[in-house]
Motif scaffolding. Structure first.
Motif, PDB file in Angstrom:
ATOM      1  N   VAL A  42      48.018  19.738 -12.772  1.00 27.19           N
ATOM      2  CA  VAL A  42      48.103  20.567 -13.647  1.00 27.19           C
ATOM      3  C   VAL A  42      46.953  21.315 -12.810  1.00 27.19           C
ATOM      4  N   LEU A  43      45.165  20.427 -11.879  1.00 27.64           N
ATOM      5  CA  LEU A  43      44.348  21.118 -11.099  1.00 27.64           C
ATOM      6  C   LEU A  43      45.239  21.565  -9.919  1.00 27.64           C
ATOM      7  N   ALA A  44      46.305  20.781  -9.223  1.00 27.01           N
ATOM      8  CA  ALA A  44      46.872  21.627  -7.947  1.00 27.01           C
ATOM      9  C   ALA A  44      47.187  23.197  -8.630  1.00 27.01           C
ATOM     10  N   THR A  45      48.308  23.050  -9.474  1.00 23.13           N
ATOM     11  CA  THR A  45      48.898  24.272  -9.834  1.00 23.13           C
ATOM     12  C   THR A  45      47.828  25.206  -9.827  1.00 23.13           C
ATOM     13  N   ILE A  46      46.818  24.962 -10.735  1.00 20.92           N
ATOM     14  CA  ILE A  46      45.792  26.291 -11.156  1.00 20.92           C
ATOM     15  C   ILE A  46      44.920  26.526  -9.425  1.00 20.92           C
ATOM     16  N   GLN A  47      45.005  25.886  -8.296  1.00 20.83           N
ATOM     17  CA  GLN A  47      44.661  26.070  -7.281  1.00 20.83           C
ATOM     18  C   GLN A  47      44.981  26.856  -6.598  1.00 20.83           C
ATOM     19  N   PHE A  48      46.632  27.299  -6.824  1.00 21.29           N
ATOM     20  CA  PHE A  48      47.459  27.998  -5.879  1.00 21.29           C
ATOM     21  C   PHE A  48      47.591  28.969  -6.600  1.00 21.29           C
ATOM     22  N   ALA A  49      47.828  28.761  -8.047  1.00 22.61           N
ATOM     23  CA  ALA A  49      47.655  29.832  -9.003  1.00 22.61           C
ATOM     24  C   ALA A  49      46.588  30.783  -9.724  1.00 22.61           C
ATOM     25  N   LEU A  50      45.472  30.734  -9.807  1.00 21.73           N
ATOM     26  CA  LEU A  50      44.075  31.572  -9.729  1.00 21.73           C
ATOM     27  C   LEU A  50      43.823  32.473  -8.663  1.00 21.73           C
ATOM     28  N   PRO A  51      43.595  32.348  -7.202  1.00 23.52           N
ATOM     29  CA  PRO A  51      43.911  33.139  -6.070  1.00 23.52           C
ATOM     30  C   PRO A  51      45.272  34.291  -6.573  1.00 23.52           C
ATOM     31  N   ALA A  52      46.143  33.744  -6.498  1.00 21.42           N
ATOM     32  CA  ALA A  52      47.147  34.623  -7.257  1.00 21.42           C
ATOM     33  C   ALA A  52      47.122  35.460  -8.142  1.00 21.42           C
ATOM     34  N   LEU A  53      45.948  35.404  -9.701  1.00 17.55           N
ATOM     35  CA  LEU A  53      46.260  36.134 -10.020  1.00 17.55           C
ATOM     36  C   LEU A  53      45.442  37.025 -10.104  1.00 17.55           C
ATOM     37  N   ASN A  55      45.433  38.941  -6.983  1.00 17.09           N
ATOM     38  CA  ASN A  55      46.557  39.460  -6.341  1.00 17.09           C
ATOM     39  C   ASN A  55      46.320  39.469  -4.768  1.00 17.09           C
ATOM     40  N   ILE A  56      45.922  37.923  -4.386  1.00 13.62           N
ATOM     41  CA  ILE A  56      45.952  37.758  -3.118  1.00 13.62           C
ATOM     42  C   ILE A  56      47.654  36.734  -3.415  1.00 13.62           C
ATOM     43  N   SER A  57      48.142  37.669  -2.426  1.00 10.67           N
ATOM     44  CA  SER A  57      49.274  37.172  -1.906  1.00 10.67           C
ATOM     45  C   SER A  57      49.453  36.495  -0.705  1.00 10.67           C
ATOM     46  N   ILE A 135      53.372  28.178   0.231  1.00 11.27           N
ATOM     47  CA  ILE A 135      54.694  28.360   0.468  1.00 11.27           C
ATOM     48  C   ILE A 135      55.173  29.960  -0.678  1.00 11.27           C
ATOM     49  N   VAL A 136      55.566  29.499  -1.238  1.00 12.85           N
ATOM     50  CA  VAL A 136      56.450  30.248  -2.640  1.00 12.85           C
ATOM     51  C   VAL A 136      55.582  31.160  -3.092  1.00 12.85           C
ATOM     52  N   VAL A 137      53.902  31.243  -3.116  1.00  8.78           N
ATOM     53  CA  VAL A 137      52.610  31.500  -3.377  1.00  8.78           C
ATOM     54  C   VAL A 137      51.805  32.835  -2.635  1.00  8.78           C
ATOM     55  N   TYR A 138      51.963  32.047  -1.417  1.00  8.86           N
ATOM     56  CA  TYR A 138      51.496  32.861  -0.223  1.00  8.86           C
ATOM     57  C   TYR A 138      51.854  32.429   0.954  1.00  8.86           C
ATOM     58  N   GLY A 139      53.689  32.383   0.432  1.00  7.02           N
ATOM     59  CA  GLY A 139      53.728  32.144   1.855  1.00  7.02           C
ATOM     60  C   GLY A 139      53.750  31.575   3.216  1.00  7.02           C
ATOM     61  N   PRO A 140      53.836  32.327   4.786  1.00  6.57           N
ATOM     62  CA  PRO A 140      53.940  30.471   5.378  1.00  6.57           C
ATOM     63  C   PRO A 140      52.351  29.981   5.620  1.00  6.57           C
ATOM     64  N   GLY A 223      40.361  32.727  10.629  1.00  5.74           N
ATOM     65  CA  GLY A 223      40.886  32.217   9.066  1.00  5.74           C
ATOM     66  C   GLY A 223      41.201  34.055   8.499  1.00  5.74           C
ATOM     67  N   GLN A 224      41.175  33.868   7.011  1.00  7.34           N
ATOM     68  CA  GLN A 224      42.026  35.134   6.673  1.00  7.34           C
ATOM     69  C   GLN A 224      40.692  35.209   6.289  1.00  7.34           C
ATOM     70  N   ASN A 225      40.508  36.672   6.537  1.00  8.87           N
ATOM     71  CA  ASN A 225      39.243  37.416   4.912  1.00  8.87           C
ATOM     72  C   ASN A 225      39.802  38.280   3.948  1.00  8.87           C
ATOM     73  N   ILE A 226      39.515  37.501   2.712  1.00 13.32           N
ATOM     74  CA  ILE A 226      40.565  37.972   1.640  1.00 13.32           C
ATOM     75  C   ILE A 226      39.497  38.624   0.852  1.00 13.32           C
TER      76      ILE A 226
END
Lengths: 316, 314
Positions: A42-53, A55-57, A135-140, A223-226
């Motif tokens: 659940v915590l892992a899911t939150i980690q990659f789901a939260l930024p996606a919320l 609009n960080i794709s 990969i699914v949420v944020y690409g390669p 790095g990647q600026n968000i």
């Protein structure tokens, strides 16, 4: 039933593996272990789901900056080690176990290795999940070859708590006390560390206690600026010096071996004031120190756990 | 060959309480040695020292020729131990438990595959080996406890109160099992507070009370220890004074008592004199319709010994 006239002395490996097997079967059949695994997912899911919320794709560094997280470190340590020794005394199963031809050191090492294997397996599954999810949420994802390094770091971080839980359990012979002592310490250090980090101009003492340590900013050009709500954050820039971030820090050392981390103090009562630069350290030193501190804690608490177990008598 | 178990002045103190006091115990090989005493006598403490779970406060213990210390792994290769009310990991199946313990003994897969089903059959757990131990009854846990104690065909089997938790049928089975394993050449050291159990299976006994060994000898010698030889109970038709006078003339007959037509004849000898007594009674005109020997049961000996050490207090 035939008598064995000449008995073969079991090898070190046979006895060690027997204990590991004994403990592994226990660990994987614990209901609370399954619970901890679900919690970590659940915590892992939150980690990659939260930024996606937000609009960080795109975040190619997601997988290598992923961590199971400090709460999961403690939880996995507790569920795998909480009654590893003390539970044997409480249930009375220590009696038949210690009357088998296995030394207490062997029992201790076998149990420890089983805990390691259990946590390694659980974390490996969670990391694979994070890679696929990333990969699914944020690409390669970049530098996936560094993921095992992050995983090893997380295991080292977890083993500080494993050692603390084992020591508490071995000394008190009480699983509940072991849980309360370890979890209480975690909460106390988390709150105390957070306060010191926010309020003190000299928080470097936090580098030497288990936890998050001091937060700093990595001076890197990569790095990647968000940008979220007009605030730009570099995906790699955030660094914590504590033992909770060993995995992340090892990855950053490999990526930026010569870079420095700057530590600032921000007045929490006056956010408009510019942050004050406290000091700067090399990334390599931070990673090395956190590993060193972790190993000292692991060694000290495992020694306490082993010594208490080795010297104990079985009264009940 | 050294005794299977030998203790010298073995003492264990828990604070001010002395649980075992200067115990000198010798268990010869290939015997069934009963370790008898009331609850709290120090039996389990002694056994725990012998299997390395407790440290002695004073004195020494030698098992299978080696001095016992806490955490002495290799010594346990020759010992099978079933604790009092054994507890095993509930998450393991019966067969898994024996398999893992077998691995600890260094048994290879072939040995385990051969030995485990035999033991499960022997202790009556065949068909239940794939159940989790958490689902076993107290009696079944006792049975798997016996099986794991015999797993490595040990030289010395130590059973601590093996009948506790078993139903009457199970108790009989355990007694038969102890006799069987003794015949296979194993030395059995069995603690019990059940006198009849010890009486039925043991060749030697040690009686312990309040941490002190009161007596240690063969069962026969212990039975004879207190009150001497046996008493004959003879039921006689036509019991007259001439029969009594004739018996009184026999040198090995002590004071007799008469109850209706039954004579209780205490003997001064350990020899079997029943034929001579029978002949004497018949010659004096009596007709014997029943003759029984009445020994001194272990219970009598036990109570007398306990009373002696406790000044008559129970």
């Amino acid at each position: 039933m035939e008598r064995q006239i000449e008995k073969q002395r079991p090898t070190w490996l046979q006895r060690f593996w027997a204990i590991t097997r004994y403990e592994m079967l226990w660990n994987i059949r614990k209901k609370r272990f399954i619970g901890a695994l679900i919690f970590a997912f659940v915590l892992a899911t939150i980690q990659f789901a939260l930024p996606a919320l937000f609009n960080i794709s795109e975040n190619p560094y997601f997988a290598i900056t992923f961590s199971v997280g400090n709460l999961s470190f403690v939880l996995f340590a507790i569920v795998t080690a909480m009654n590893s020794i003390s539970g044997e005394y409480e249930s009375g199963t220590i009696v038949p176990l210690l009357t088998k031809p296995v030394s207490r050191t062997m029992v201790f090492l076998g149990k420890l290795f089983a805990i390691f294997l259990t946590i390694l397996t659980a974390y490996a599954v969670i990391y694979i999940y994070s890679i696929v999810g990333g990969i699914v949420v944020y690409g390669p994802q970049y530098n996936l070859q560094l993921v095992p390094l992050a995983l090893i770091g997380d295991i080292i971080s977890t083993f500080i708590w494993v050692a603390i839980v084992l020591a508490a359990g071995s000394v008190t012979k009480n699983s509940l006390l072991a849980f309360l002592m370890a979890f209480g310490l975690f909460i106390a250090l988390a709150i105390g560390g957070g306060l010191i980090s926010q309020l003190s101009d000299n928080p470097s003492g936090l580098n030497y206690i288990p936890g998050s340590g001091v937060s700093g900013t990595l001076n890197v050009s990569g790095g990647q600026n968000i940008t979220v709500s007009n605030i730009t954050v570099n995906t790699l820039s955030s660094v914590s010096t504590g033992t909770d971030s060993i995995g992340n820090n090892m990855v950053k050392v490999v990526l930026y071996p010569t870079s420095n981390v700057s530590f600032y103090h921000r007045d929490i009562f006056n956010f408009t004031a510019p942050p004050k630069l406290l000091f700067a350290e090399s990334m390599g030193l931070i990673a090395l120190r956190s590993i060193g501190v972790a190993f000292v804690y692991i060694a000290v608490f495992l020694f306490i756990a082993w010594y208490a177990f080795k010297r104990s008598q079985v009264f009940e | 060959m050294e005794p299977a178990i030998e203790t010298t002045n073995l003492t264990k103190r828990y604070g001010s309480l002395t649980a075992v006091n200067q115990l000198n115990l010798k268990v010869e090989r290939n015997t069934i040695h009963g370790f008898l005493g009331p609850n709290g006598a120090g039996k389990t403490t002694t056994i725990k020292i012998l299997v390395g779970l407790l440290r002695a406060s004073e004195g020494t213990a030698r098992v299978l020729g080696q001095e016992v210390h806490v955490d002495q792994a290799d010594l346990k290769l020759g010992i099978g131990y079933m604790p009092e009310l054994p507890r095993f990991p509930k998450h393991l199946k019966g067969k898994e438990l024996l398999d893992i313990y077998g691995r600890m003994y260094g048994m290879n897969q072939l040995e385990r595959r051969a030995q485990i089903p035999k033991l499960l059959d022997l202790v009556g757990l065949k068909g239940r080996e794939n159940d989790l131990i958490g689902k076993y009854s107290k009696g079944m846990q006792q049975r798997i406890g016996i099986a794991q104690a015999l797993l490595n065909s040990p030289e010395l089997v130590i059973l601590d109160e093996p009948s506790i938790g078993l139903d009457p049928v199970g108790m009989v089975e355990v007694r038969e099992l102890v006799k069987t394993i003794s015949k296979e050449g194993m030395t059995v050291f069995v603690s019990s507070h059940l006198l009849f159990e010890v009486e039925q299976i043991c060749t030697h006994i040690t009686i312990i009370n309040r941490g002190v060994a009161l007596v240690s000898d063969t069962l026969q010698n212990v039975s004879n220890l207190i009150s001497g030889p046996i008493t004959l109970q003879v039921e006689i038709v036509n019991l007259n004074e001439s029969v009594i006078a004739a018996l009184k003339n026999l040198p090995y007959v002590k004071d007799m008592t008469k109850s209706n037509n039954t004579l209780n004849i205490p003997l001064k000898t350990f020899d079997d004199v029943r034929a001579e007594i029978s002949k004497t009674i018949t010659n004096a005109g009596g007709i014997i319709v029943a003759m029984n020997t009445k020994g001194h049961s272990l219970e009598e000996v036990f109570i007398q010994l306990i009373n002696k050490t406790q000044g008559g207090k129970p």
